[in-house]
Design a protein around this motif. Structure first.
Motif, mmCIF file in Angstrom:
data_model
loop_
_atom_site.group_PDB
_atom_site.id
_atom_site.type_symbol
_atom_site.label_atom_id
_atom_site.label_comp_id
_atom_site.label_asym_id
_atom_site.label_seq_id
_atom_site.Cartn_x
_atom_site.Cartn_y
_atom_site.Cartn_z
ATOM 1 N N PHE A 6 -5.396 20.016 12.242
ATOM 2 C CA PHE A 6 -4.228 19.271 11.792
ATOM 3 C C PHE A 6 -4.623 17.913 11.234
ATOM 4 O O PHE A 6 -5.682 17.387 11.549
ATOM 5 N N TRP A 7 -3.740 17.348 10.431
ATOM 6 C CA TRP A 7 -3.907 15.981 9.953
ATOM 7 C C TRP A 7 -3.568 15.038 11.107
ATOM 8 O O TRP A 7 -2.518 15.155 11.707
ATOM 9 N N VAL A 8 -4.452 14.111 11.393
ATOM 10 C CA VAL A 8 -4.225 13.101 12.427
ATOM 11 C C VAL A 8 -4.481 11.748 11.779
ATOM 12 O O VAL A 8 -5.448 11.572 11.042
ATOM 13 N N TYR A 9 -3.592 10.777 12.056
ATOM 14 C CA TYR A 9 -3.674 9.476 11.410
ATOM 15 C C TYR A 9 -3.824 8.348 12.422
ATOM 16 O O TYR A 9 -3.438 8.486 13.584
ATOM 17 N N VAL B 10 0.851 -1.168 0.000
ATOM 18 C CA VAL B 10 0.000 0.000 0.000
ATOM 19 C C VAL B 10 0.895 1.229 0.000
ATOM 20 O O VAL B 10 1.788 1.349 0.827
ATOM 21 N N ASP B 11 0.656 2.125 -0.915
ATOM 22 C CA ASP B 11 1.432 3.356 -1.017
ATOM 23 C C ASP B 11 0.521 4.526 -0.642
ATOM 24 O O ASP B 11 -0.437 4.822 -1.339
ATOM 25 N N VAL B 12 0.815 5.147 0.492
ATOM 26 C CA VAL B 12 -0.017 6.245 0.989
ATOM 27 C C VAL B 12 0.869 7.451 1.257
ATOM 28 O O VAL B 12 1.909 7.321 1.887
ATOM 29 N N LYS B 13 0.449 8.614 0.780
ATOM 30 C CA LYS B 13 1.197 9.838 1.053
ATOM 31 C C LYS B 13 0.566 10.528 2.264
ATOM 32 O O LYS B 13 -0.624 10.835 2.266
ATOM 33 N N LEU B 14 1.364 10.761 3.288
ATOM 34 C CA LEU B 14 0.877 11.423 4.492
ATOM 35 C C LEU B 14 1.220 12.898 4.431
ATOM 36 O O LEU B 14 2.248 13.288 3.887
ATOM 37 N N GLN B 15 0.373 13.722 5.002
ATOM 38 C CA GLN B 15 0.559 15.170 5.010
ATOM 39 C C GLN B 15 1.272 15.614 6.282
ATOM 40 O O GLN B 15 0.917 15.190 7.375
ATOM 41 N N THR B 16 2.280 16.465 6.137
ATOM 42 C CA THR B 16 2.939 17.064 7.294
ATOM 43 C C THR B 16 2.094 18.233 7.752
ATOM 44 O O THR B 16 1.600 19.006 6.936
ATOM 45 N N ASN B 17 1.900 18.352 9.043
ATOM 46 C CA ASN B 17 1.093 19.443 9.573
ATOM 47 C C ASN B 17 1.782 20.774 9.379
ATOM 48 O O ASN B 17 2.998 20.884 9.387
ATOM 49 N N SER B 18 0.987 21.799 9.234
ATOM 50 C CA SER B 18 1.484 23.153 9.022
ATOM 51 C C SER B 18 0.752 24.098 9.968
ATOM 52 O O SER B 18 -0.429 23.931 10.224
ATOM 53 N N THR B 19 1.449 25.094 10.465
ATOM 54 C CA THR B 19 0.805 26.075 11.328
ATOM 55 C C THR B 19 -0.109 26.987 10.517
ATOM 56 O O THR B 19 -0.906 27.718 11.075
ATOM 57 N N LYS B 20 -0.010 26.926 9.202
ATOM 58 C CA LYS B 20 -0.853 27.747 8.342
ATOM 59 C C LYS B 20 -2.209 27.101 8.066
ATOM 60 O O LYS B 20 -3.087 27.722 7.509
ATOM 61 N N LYS B 21 -2.380 25.853 8.461
ATOM 62 C CA LYS B 21 -3.630 25.142 8.217
ATOM 63 C C LYS B 21 -4.733 25.753 9.070
ATOM 64 O O LYS B 21 -4.611 25.851 10.282
#
Length: 112
Positions: free
Chosen positions: A16-19, A1-12
């Motif tokens: 935040f992205w939580v996995y 399985v190939d999954v791209k995870l997002q790095t959190n940003s203070t600009k969001k």
């Protein structure tokens, strides 16, 4: 399985992205299945983690530790350092190892 995870940003703007990771062992027809799921985790950038002077994530965790409040200082210490038997001291790891806790439940198929 190939999954791209997002790095959190203070600009969001909306949080935040939580996995979490979930695995299910067993076929569709199996009566008993094992379901494993991880603790929630998130990704942060190296700048958020270390480079900001007073507001880095590590600095915040150390501040909480000094205040005897709940913190993740030990988790990060064990992830970033390892004991070197030859030198008889802790040294920084070449690759940081952040462990994720997993939990397991067994489910039975309901035949009603």
């Amino acid at each position: 399985v190939d999954v791209k995870l997002q790095t959190n940003s203070t600009k969001k703007i909306n949080g935040f992205w939580v996995y979490t990771i979930v695995t299910i062992e067993g076929e569709e027809t199996d009566n008993l299945k094992k379901v494993r799921f991880s603790s929630f985790y998130r990704l942060i950038s190296d700048k958020q983690m270390l480079k900001r002077k007073e507001k880095s994530y590590i600095r915040q965790q150390l501040k909480l530790l000094k205040e005897k409040r709940e913190n993740l200082a030990e988790y990060f210490y064990k992830s970033m350092f390892q004991y070197n038997m030859k030198r008889k001291r802790y040294c920084i790891r070449n690759v940081f190892r952040y462990e994720i806790d997993f939990y397991e439940v067994k489910t039975r198929k309901n035949n009603s």
